[in-house]
Design an enzyme around this catalytic site. Structure first.
Site, short mmCIF file in Angstrom:
data_model
loop_
_atom_site.label_atom_id
_atom_site.label_comp_id
_atom_site.label_asym_id
_atom_site.label_seq_id
_atom_site.Cartn_x
_atom_site.Cartn_y
_atom_site.Cartn_z
N ARG A 147 66.89 -152.54 -17.34
CA ARG A 147 67.82 -151.45 -17.02
C ARG A 147 69.20 -151.66 -17.67
O ARG A 147 69.97 -150.72 -17.84
CB ARG A 147 67.97 -151.34 -15.50
CG ARG A 147 68.67 -150.06 -15.01
CD ARG A 147 68.69 -150.01 -13.50
NE ARG A 147 69.25 -148.79 -12.94
CZ ARG A 147 70.19 -148.75 -12.02
NH1 ARG A 147 70.72 -149.87 -11.56
NH2 ARG A 147 70.62 -147.60 -11.54
N ILE A 191 72.56 -142.35 -13.38
CA ILE A 191 71.28 -143.04 -13.57
C ILE A 191 70.76 -143.32 -12.16
O ILE A 191 71.47 -143.89 -11.32
CB ILE A 191 71.44 -144.34 -14.40
CG1 ILE A 191 70.10 -145.08 -14.52
CG2 ILE A 191 72.52 -145.26 -13.87
CD1 ILE A 191 70.14 -146.27 -15.49
N SER A 192 69.56 -142.86 -11.88
CA SER A 192 69.00 -142.97 -10.53
C SER A 192 68.82 -144.42 -10.13
O SER A 192 68.68 -145.31 -10.98
CB SER A 192 67.64 -142.27 -10.45
OG SER A 192 67.77 -140.89 -10.68
N GLN A 193 68.81 -144.66 -8.81
CA GLN A 193 68.56 -146.02 -8.35
C GLN A 193 67.13 -146.40 -8.70
O GLN A 193 66.21 -145.58 -8.67
CB GLN A 193 68.83 -146.16 -6.86
CG GLN A 193 67.92 -145.42 -5.94
CD GLN A 193 68.49 -145.40 -4.53
OE1 GLN A 193 69.31 -144.56 -4.18
NE2 GLN A 193 68.05 -146.35 -3.72
#
Length: 218
Positions: free
Chosen positions: A38, A64-66
């Site tokens: 990530r 940015i999504s978890q």
């Protein structure tokens, strides 16, 4: 191994443990999320938080999504190695990169040209050759490449968008957050059948709204 390398390895182990503890149990999905770091998708001030299970701001007012949500959405999509996948909302590119490890081909679209450009640079640097990133109004899907085996939407719509439902193959699956942008949203899995669509409500989520048209930089 240096202290810094040890520290990063430990953080990555904790990262995978946190995914499992939040319900990401599919072995293929976990392997994909182990392969795709990530870190490169998080820039600037927030780079120290790349391995934490939290959403983070990115350019163009997006997020940015978890990671646990990325994992759960990917798991719900049930991607196979033969599938052609459409992602609506490229954002950082992290979700598309995960999908690239599981699918035959990934088309990802975003209304912000800058996000598509920056994500494409990361894809190239990581050697992810089965992703095609395009600047487009994702609310209309990508009709010239339809139908798709799988569709994933990373922005919330009030209802599953009709053009996207129409671009789903018979037997195909779409995962989409549904709900008002200022209220609780729910992650929905839509399965298309010969006679219509089945809808499964999976969990509450919170995403930026799905917006029609191109961004100012698009």
């Amino acid at each position: 191994m240096s202290d810094e390398a040890d520290h990063i390895a430990e953080r990555k182990m904790q990262f995978l443990f946190s995914l499992r503890s939040r319900g990401v149990t599919d072995a293929r999905v976990l392997t994909a999320m182990e392969r795709i770091d990530r870190g490169p998708f998080v820039r600037g001030y927030f780079t120290d938080h790349a391995y934490e299970d939290m959403p983070l701001p990115i350019a163009c007012g997006q997020t940015i999504s978890q990671p646990s949500v990325v994992g759960l959405m990917t798991q719900a999509l049930r991607v196979t190695g033969r599938d052609k996948v459409l992602e609506v909302g490229t954002g950082s590119g992290y979700q598309a990169a995960i999908l690239s490890q599981l699918a035959r081909r990934v088309y990802t679209v975003d209304r912000h040209r800058r996000l598509v450009r920056e994500a494409s640079e990361i894809f190239a640097a990581l050697g992810l050759t089965n992703i095609i990133a395009l600047t487009a109004d994702g609310s209309f899907g990508l009709p010239e490449q339809a139908p798709f085996d799988r569709i994933i939407v990373t922005a919330a719509a009030e209802d599953p968008p009709g053009p996207l439902l129409a671009q789903l193959k018979i037997g195909g699956i779409m995962v989409v957050p549904v709900g008002q942008s200022d209220a609780v949203q729910h992650l929905i899995r839509v399965t298309r059948h010969e006679t219509g669509y089945d809808y499964d409500e999976l969990r509450p989520v919170r995403f930026v709204p799905l917006v029609e048209g191109l961004g100012r930089d698009g």
